[in-house]
Design a protein around this motif. Structure first.
Motif, mmCIF file in Angstrom:
data_model
loop_
_atom_site.group_PDB
_atom_site.id
_atom_site.type_symbol
_atom_site.label_atom_id
_atom_site.label_comp_id
_atom_site.label_asym_id
_atom_site.label_seq_id
_atom_site.Cartn_x
_atom_site.Cartn_y
_atom_site.Cartn_z
ATOM 1 N N SER A 29 0.782 -1.240 0.089
ATOM 2 C CA SER A 29 -0.089 -0.039 -0.042
ATOM 3 C C SER A 29 0.827 1.337 -0.071
ATOM 4 O O SER A 29 0.840 2.116 0.978
ATOM 5 C CB SER A 29 -0.969 0.093 1.179
ATOM 6 N N THR A 40 -6.332 -2.593 -4.611
ATOM 7 C CA THR A 40 -6.675 -4.003 -4.462
ATOM 8 C C THR A 40 -7.879 -4.395 -5.183
ATOM 9 O O THR A 40 -8.516 -3.661 -6.050
ATOM 10 C CB THR A 40 -7.047 -3.981 -2.875
ATOM 11 N N ALA A 41 -8.231 -5.756 -5.045
ATOM 12 C CA ALA A 41 -9.456 -6.380 -6.122
ATOM 13 C C ALA A 41 -10.479 -5.541 -5.731
ATOM 14 O O ALA A 41 -11.550 -5.346 -6.476
ATOM 15 C CB ALA A 41 -9.532 -7.637 -5.479
ATOM 16 N N SER A 42 -10.899 -5.102 -4.312
ATOM 17 C CA SER A 42 -11.977 -4.492 -3.999
ATOM 18 C C SER A 42 -12.125 -3.151 -4.498
ATOM 19 O O SER A 42 -13.109 -2.464 -4.602
ATOM 20 C CB SER A 42 -12.205 -4.465 -2.639
ATOM 21 N N GLN A 43 -10.974 -2.660 -4.982
ATOM 22 C CA GLN A 43 -10.983 -1.283 -5.386
ATOM 23 C C GLN A 43 -11.152 -1.193 -6.940
ATOM 24 O O GLN A 43 -11.371 0.023 -7.492
ATOM 25 C CB GLN A 43 -9.493 -0.652 -5.180
ATOM 26 N N ARG A 44 -11.021 -2.225 -7.717
ATOM 27 C CA ARG A 44 -11.146 -2.444 -9.111
ATOM 28 C C ARG A 44 -12.441 -2.259 -9.550
ATOM 29 O O ARG A 44 -13.464 -2.872 -8.773
ATOM 30 C CB ARG A 44 -10.340 -3.366 -9.656
ATOM 31 N N ARG A 79 -15.902 -3.558 -11.330
ATOM 32 C CA ARG A 79 -16.448 -4.873 -11.246
ATOM 33 C C ARG A 79 -17.077 -5.122 -12.738
ATOM 34 O O ARG A 79 -17.662 -6.411 -12.980
ATOM 35 C CB ARG A 79 -17.512 -5.270 -10.170
ATOM 36 N N ASP A 119 -7.057 -4.842 -15.421
ATOM 37 C CA ASP A 119 -7.858 -6.133 -14.791
ATOM 38 C C ASP A 119 -6.499 -7.189 -14.733
ATOM 39 O O ASP A 119 -6.679 -7.957 -15.615
ATOM 40 C CB ASP A 119 -8.779 -6.676 -15.646
ATOM 41 N N GLU A 125 -6.165 -9.534 -13.144
ATOM 42 C CA GLU A 125 -6.850 -11.148 -12.759
ATOM 43 C C GLU A 125 -7.624 -11.468 -14.116
ATOM 44 O O GLU A 125 -8.480 -12.697 -13.992
ATOM 45 C CB GLU A 125 -7.870 -10.936 -11.791
#
Length: 290
Positions: A62, A91-95, A97, A184, A186
């Motif tokens: 971070s 983080t994944a939650s900040q990207r 969807r 992305d 992932e």
């Protein structure tokens, strides 16, 4: 795609691409590492060597915006590469969807079909062709498949003849996929395309490791169609509202030029049944298929 972290891989590649004289540092004797040393980047960014090493090794998850800006300046990143650096730290939650694949809207399909004199097609993040009008299909008729721009450039034998500025096209394709990867990391589709093209093309694998980042913009292209010859076109790409993972690509010819005449010939070819495009949806074709 790598044994490291996306952030660490990016920092390492951009550090190794710089020479001491690029950043105003003296260069004494033989250096054991390509490009700058980690300690030199840390000094230029105003952070400790240990902190910067943790960044490259993925042990610092971070970093503050101020640190990222300082590192970007130290590595001489342009605005787009700096944005990419910041996205890699999300983080994944900040990207967002909504990066997944979706069908091209009927409105956009109808719009493209109405452009009888203009090749237009829609690409996804991994440069898969999701839809295209008849003139775009005719323009790319020399390829085995009109399915993925990167595969067409690096794997299809027609690519080196069609793209007269092949090196430029090759670097552009890889940089565009790298930019999409930053949004992305992932993405299973991006990972699949990168793995398949890296296995099939050493050139793709080498350029991918450079970590250059560039989205589609506006520029000119020099193409050569096997039947109508040289084409000098204008090119623009637009993000599709409501589907940010899709881009509309439009080619245009200057009026009253040989390229405009060639487009008319291609349009006539596209209306003939024997030149009709295959009905199979190109978006479902695997990049590695031959």
């Amino acid at each position: 795609m790598s044994n490291g972290t996306p952030l660490g891989d990016f920092l390492r590649a951009r550090r190794e691409a710089l020479k001491p004289h690029d950043v105003g540092l003296p260069e004494h004797g033989r250096r054991r590492v390509p490009g700058l040393r980690r300690e030199e980047v840390a000094m230029l960014a105003g952070v400790s060597s240990d902190y910067y090493i943790r960044l490259e090794q993925g042990r610092e998850n971070s970093p503050s915006p101020q640190v990222l800006d300082a590192v970007a300046q130290a590595l001489k990143l342009d605005a787009e590469a700096t944005d990419h650096l910041n996205r890699l730290c999300l983080t994944a939650s900040q990207r967002p969807r909504d990066r997944g694949e979706a069908d091209v809207s009927q409105q956009l399909l109808q719009l493209m079909d109405g452009w009888e004199h203009t090749p237009a097609f829609v690409v996804g993040p991994a440069l898969d062709i999701m839809a295209g009008n008849s003139l775009a299909t005719a323009l790319h008729s020399g390829f085995e498949k009109f399915d993925n721009l990167a595969r067409m450039v690096f794997v299809d034998p027609a690519g080196r003849e069609f793209y007269q500025e092949w090196e430029r096209a090759a670097h552009s394709c890889v940089a565009e996929i790298r930019a999409a990867y930053g949004h992305d990391p992932e993405s299973a589709r991006i990972a699949e395309v990168v793995a398949e093209l890296s296995a099939q093309s050493e050139e793709f694998a080498g350029i991918w490791q450079l970590h250059d980042v560039k989205s589609k913009s506006q520029e000119g292209k020099h193409l050569k169609h096997p039947q109508v010859g040289d084409l000098h076109i204008k090119f623009a790409a637009f993000t599709v509202n409501g589907a940010p993972h899709q881009q509309l690509v439009v080619y245009q010819a200057e009026p009253a030029t040989p390229t405009a005449t060639a487009f008319e010939t291609l349009r006539a070819m596209a209306t003939q049944p024997k030149h009709a495009p295959t009905a199979a949806p190109v978006a479902d074709l695997a990049v590695g298929e031959q």
